[in-house]
Design a protein around this motif. Structure first.
Motif, PDB file in Angstrom:
ATOM      1  N   TRP A 111     101.750  60.922  33.791  1.00  7.99           N
ATOM      2  CA  TRP A 111     103.172  61.180  33.592  1.00  7.99           C
ATOM      3  C   TRP A 111     104.040  60.484  34.637  1.00  7.99           C
ATOM      4  O   TRP A 111     105.199  60.208  34.395  1.00  7.99           O
ATOM      5  N   ALA A 112     103.493  60.168  35.824  1.00  7.08           N
ATOM      6  CA  ALA A 112     104.303  59.562  36.873  1.00  7.08           C
ATOM      7  C   ALA A 112     104.297  58.045  36.798  1.00  7.08           C
ATOM      8  O   ALA A 112     105.044  57.397  37.502  1.00  7.08           O
ATOM      9  N   GLU A 113     103.480  57.486  35.947  1.00 13.37           N
ATOM     10  CA  GLU A 113     103.397  56.033  35.868  1.00 13.37           C
ATOM     11  C   GLU A 113     104.606  55.467  35.133  1.00 13.37           C
ATOM     12  O   GLU A 113     104.922  55.875  34.029  1.00 13.37           O
ATOM     13  N   ARG A 114     105.280  54.521  35.792  1.00 15.98           N
ATOM     14  CA  ARG A 114     106.460  53.900  35.200  1.00 15.98           C
ATOM     15  C   ARG A 114     106.328  52.399  35.345  1.00 15.98           C
ATOM     16  O   ARG A 114     105.914  51.904  36.374  1.00 15.98           O
ATOM     17  N   ALA A 115     106.698  51.715  34.314  1.00 12.87           N
ATOM     18  CA  ALA A 115     106.690  50.258  34.375  1.00 12.87           C
ATOM     19  C   ALA A 115     107.796  49.793  35.307  1.00 12.87           C
ATOM     20  O   ALA A 115     108.876  50.386  35.336  1.00 12.87           O
ATOM     21  N   SER A 118     111.847  49.764  34.513  1.00 14.02           N
ATOM     22  CA  SER A 118     112.073  50.542  33.294  1.00 14.02           C
ATOM     23  C   SER A 118     113.262  51.494  33.424  1.00 14.02           C
ATOM     24  O   SER A 118     113.551  52.241  32.502  1.00 14.02           O
ATOM     25  N   GLY A 119     113.918  51.495  34.555  1.00 12.28           N
ATOM     26  CA  GLY A 119     115.116  52.309  34.690  1.00 12.28           C
ATOM     27  C   GLY A 119     114.868  53.623  35.404  1.00 12.28           C
ATOM     28  O   GLY A 119     113.819  53.851  35.996  1.00 12.28           O
ATOM     29  N   ARG A 120     115.836  54.489  35.314  1.00 14.71           N
ATOM     30  CA  ARG A 120     115.756  55.775  35.993  1.00 14.71           C
ATOM     31  C   ARG A 120     114.859  56.732  35.232  1.00 14.71           C
ATOM     32  O   ARG A 120     114.682  56.613  34.019  1.00 14.71           O
ATOM     33  N   PRO A 121     114.315  57.752  35.929  1.00 14.59           N
ATOM     34  CA  PRO A 121     113.503  58.753  35.232  1.00 14.59           C
ATOM     35  C   PRO A 121     114.351  59.559  34.253  1.00 14.59           C
ATOM     36  O   PRO A 121     115.550  59.785  34.472  1.00 14.59           O
ATOM     37  N   THR A 122     113.714  60.020  33.187  1.00 15.65           N
ATOM     38  CA  THR A 122     114.411  60.883  32.245  1.00 15.65           C
ATOM     39  C   THR A 122     114.557  62.268  32.866  1.00 15.65           C
ATOM     40  O   THR A 122     113.969  62.565  33.913  1.00 15.65           O
ATOM     41  N   LYS A 123     115.316  63.132  32.211  1.00 17.85           N
ATOM     42  CA  LYS A 123     115.524  64.480  32.724  1.00 17.85           C
ATOM     43  C   LYS A 123     114.194  65.227  32.811  1.00 17.85           C
ATOM     44  O   LYS A 123     113.904  65.922  33.786  1.00 17.85           O
ATOM     45  N   ARG A 124     113.363  65.055  31.795  1.00 12.41           N
ATOM     46  CA  ARG A 124     112.051  65.715  31.768  1.00 12.41           C
ATOM     47  C   ARG A 124     111.157  65.216  32.909  1.00 12.41           C
ATOM     48  O   ARG A 124     110.492  65.993  33.594  1.00 12.41           O
ATOM     49  N   GLU A 125     111.162  63.877  33.119  1.00  9.11           N
ATOM     50  CA  GLU A 125     110.356  63.315  34.198  1.00  9.11           C
ATOM     51  C   GLU A 125     110.875  63.777  35.556  1.00  9.11           C
ATOM     52  O   GLU A 125     110.090  64.047  36.468  1.00  9.11           O
ATOM     53  N   ARG A 126     112.184  63.887  35.712  1.00  9.32           N
ATOM     54  CA  ARG A 126     112.763  64.346  36.970  1.00  9.32           C
ATOM     55  C   ARG A 126     112.326  65.780  37.264  1.00  9.32           C
ATOM     56  O   ARG A 126     111.989  66.125  38.383  1.00  9.32           O
ATOM     57  N   ARG A 127     112.300  66.659  36.249  1.00  8.39           N
ATOM     58  CA  ARG A 127     111.838  68.041  36.442  1.00  8.39           C
ATOM     59  C   ARG A 127     110.380  68.065  36.885  1.00  8.39           C
ATOM     60  O   ARG A 127     109.992  68.854  37.745  1.00  8.39           O
ATOM     61  N   LYS A 128     109.548  67.228  36.269  1.00  8.19           N
ATOM     62  CA  LYS A 128     108.131  67.167  36.650  1.00  8.19           C
ATOM     63  C   LYS A 128     107.966  66.671  38.088  1.00  8.19           C
ATOM     64  O   LYS A 128     107.134  67.188  38.842  1.00  8.19           O
ATOM     65  N   ILE A 129     108.764  65.697  38.482  1.00  2.00           N
ATOM     66  CA  ILE A 129     108.702  65.180  39.856  1.00  2.00           C
ATOM     67  C   ILE A 129     109.113  66.268  40.836  1.00  2.00           C
ATOM     68  O   ILE A 129     108.455  66.489  41.859  1.00  2.00           O
ATOM     69  N   ASP A 130     110.200  66.992  40.528  1.00  2.00           N
ATOM     70  CA  ASP A 130     110.659  68.067  41.412  1.00  2.00           C
ATOM     71  C   ASP A 130     109.628  69.178  41.506  1.00  2.00           C
ATOM     72  O   ASP A 130     109.376  69.711  42.591  1.00  2.00           O
TER      73      ASP A 130
END
Length: 136
Positions: A111-115, A118-130
């Protein structure tokens, strides 16, 4: 002792490094090639070169750190013109180590892998990171 120079940048002692990099399509322009040489991103036979006019000849090994990957090229022939890419590949022998795909180079969580880019994290990805950062 005077050197005879032809129109392709060839002389009795070799060809200019910046011209060869441009002919071999290592760089997009001679200006970029010259800046890379002056910036210390090019080595000839394991020695850093600081002059774009450094002469090279067949058999020399050029190490380039222009892009993200390191390229090791053995000069096969001097260039006479900047032709198409298949013609440019005849000027060198690529001795670079093979580049590993991203999945083999650095395994990470899915889930943390980003190309890159590819831009900023989505809201869902930001919640997972937090949530991940708050656990520790």
């Amino acid at each position: 002792m005077t050197e005879t120079v032809s129109s392709g940048g060839l002389s009795e002692s070799g060809q200019r490094l910046d011209k060869w990099l441009w002919f071999a399509r290592v760089t997009k322009s001679r200006t970029v090639a010259s800046a890379a040489v002056i910036g210390g991103k090019i080595k000839v036979n394991r020695e850093t070169v600081t002059k774009a006019s450094h002469p090279i000849k067949p058999g020399d090994v050029i190490t380039s750190r222009i892009s993200k990957n390191i390229r090791v090229l053995r000069v096969v022939a001097p260039g006479t013109r900047r032709g198409p890419a298949p013609e440019a590949r005849l000027l060198y022998e690529d001795m670079s180590p093979p580049v590993l795909p991203r999945s083999e180079a650095a395994p990470s969580s899915a889930w943390a892998e980003r190309a890159p880019g590819s831009g900023r994290p989505t809201k869902r990805e930001r919640r997972k990171i937090d949530a991940f950062n708050d656990e520790g």
